[in-house]
Scaffold this active site. Structure first.
Site, PDB file in Angstrom:
ATOM      1  N   ASP A 257      34.977  38.067  43.168  1.00 17.70           N
ATOM      2  CA  ASP A 257      34.359  38.154  44.500  1.00 17.70           C
ATOM      3  C   ASP A 257      33.181  39.105  44.463  1.00 17.70           C
ATOM      4  OD1 ASP A 257      36.148  36.459  45.811  1.00 17.70           O
ATOM      5  OD2 ASP A 257      37.565  38.091  46.210  1.00 17.70           O
TER       6      ASP A 257
ATOM      7  N   ASP B 265      39.823  35.236  39.863  1.00 23.44           N
ATOM      8  CA  ASP B 265      39.057  35.248  41.105  1.00 23.44           C
ATOM      9  C   ASP B 265      37.990  36.329  40.964  1.00 23.44           C
ATOM     10  OD1 ASP B 265      38.714  34.293  43.638  1.00 23.44           O
ATOM     11  OD2 ASP B 265      40.294  35.492  44.549  1.00 23.44           O
TER      12      ASP B 265
ATOM     13  N   ARG C 225      46.104  32.240  41.142  1.00 24.79           N
ATOM     14  CA  ARG C 225      44.873  31.835  40.455  1.00 24.79           C
ATOM     15  C   ARG C 225      44.722  32.576  39.125  1.00 24.79           C
ATOM     16  NH1 ARG C 225      41.955  33.508  44.889  1.00 24.79           N
ATOM     17  NH2 ARG C 225      43.315  32.167  46.090  1.00 24.79           N
TER      18      ARG C 225
ATOM     19  N   ARG D  70      39.149  28.337  33.348  1.00 21.60           N
ATOM     20  CA  ARG D  70      39.909  27.179  33.816  1.00 21.60           C
ATOM     21  C   ARG D  70      40.669  27.527  35.082  1.00 21.60           C
ATOM     22  NH1 ARG D  70      41.245  27.205  28.563  1.00 21.60           N
ATOM     23  NH2 ARG D  70      43.395  27.765  29.032  1.00 21.60           N
TER      24      ARG D  70
HETATM   25  N1  ROI Z   1      46.749  39.698  46.672  1.00 23.26           N
HETATM   26  C1  ROI Z   1      46.555  40.646  45.738  1.00 23.26           C
HETATM   27  N2  ROI Z   1      47.412  41.668  45.638  1.00 23.26           N
HETATM   28  N3  ROI Z   1      45.480  40.603  44.889  1.00 23.26           N
HETATM   29  C2  ROI Z   1      44.578  39.585  44.954  1.00 23.26           C
HETATM   30  O1  ROI Z   1      43.608  39.553  44.160  1.00 23.26           O
HETATM   31  C3  ROI Z   1      44.758  38.590  45.924  1.00 23.26           C
HETATM   32  N4  ROI Z   1      43.867  37.566  46.061  1.00 23.26           N
HETATM   33  C4  ROI Z   1      44.003  36.662  46.994  1.00 23.26           C
HETATM   34  C5  ROI Z   1      45.166  36.642  47.957  1.00 23.26           C
HETATM   35  C6  ROI Z   1      45.956  35.357  47.753  1.00 23.26           C
HETATM   36  C7  ROI Z   1      44.622  36.752  49.362  1.00 23.26           C
HETATM   37  N5  ROI Z   1      46.072  37.738  47.744  1.00 23.26           N
HETATM   38  C8  ROI Z   1      45.871  38.679  46.786  1.00 23.26           C
HETATM   39  O2  ROI Z   1      43.089  35.719  47.114  1.00 23.26           O
END
Ligand code: ROI
Length: 172
Positions: free
Chosen positions: A101, A99, A96, A86
């Site tokens: 990637d 995430d 979030r 969600r």
């Molecule tokens: N900052 C940290 N420390 N870890 C993240 O996973 C992360 N992911 C993002 C942004 C908001 C850029 N900053 C982050 O997407």
């Protein structure tokens, strides 16, 4: 003909709704993706947010997978997992729940409207480089070692956590 396995590295991040649990659960879920074998997971790391500071600290990790999914099929799977968590993402670079990637896919360089590999920001983010360096210290990015890239961003403090993560799909 079946395509060969490729080694892919996935970056995980969360700063909402029990981030440690989000990441541990996502590591287990990555191990269940189709046509994919889990290879290794890094420790969990805590860091201040890169970008807007008015949000909670992040938990991050990196997983190594062997996969026969194409890069875009793997991306589809990662986005589906994000949705299962969600994922809430109110604003660009904001907090979030999860995430995921796609950082590296074999030695491929991919430029596609949906996907850039190697991940374009990974050489300037300690929260990606530190866990990746734990898993793959011999890797180079753009002809430079991960520790050399890390040396250039020493101003981004990052803490390796000692919480124990279970093997994906461990039954005990
Ligand atoms: N900052 C940290 N420390 N870890 C993240 O996973 C992360 N992911 C993002 C942004 C908001 C850029 N900053 C982050 O997407």
């Amino acid at each position: 003909m079946t395509s060969p396995f490729q080694l892919a590295y996935i970056g995980l991040g969360s700063n909402l709704e029990s981030p440690i649990e989000q990441i541990c659960q996502a590591l287990n879920e990555l191990a269940t993706l189709p046509l994919t074998r889990w290879v290794a997971s890094s420790s969990l790391y805590a860091s201040r947010p890169v970008g807007p500071q008015d949000q909670p600290d992040f938990i991050n990790a990196v997983a190594a997978l062997e996969t026969r999914l194409s890069p875009l099929a793997l991306l589809d799977q990662l986005q589906a997992l994000e949705q299962q968590h969600r994922r809430r993402r109110q604003r660009h670079w904001g907090p979030r729940t999860l995430d995921l990637d796609l950082l590296l896919y074999g030695n491929d360089s991919i430029t596609h409207p949906r996907l850039h590999v190697p991940h374009p920001h990974m050489t300037v983010r300690a929260f990606v480089l530190a866990p990746l360096n734990e898993l793959a210290p011999a890797l180079t990015l753009h002809h430079q070692s991960l520790s050399a890239w890390l040396e250039g961003i020493k101003d981004q403090p990052i803490e390796r956590l000692t919480v124990s993560t279970r093997e994906p799909n461990a039954t005990i």
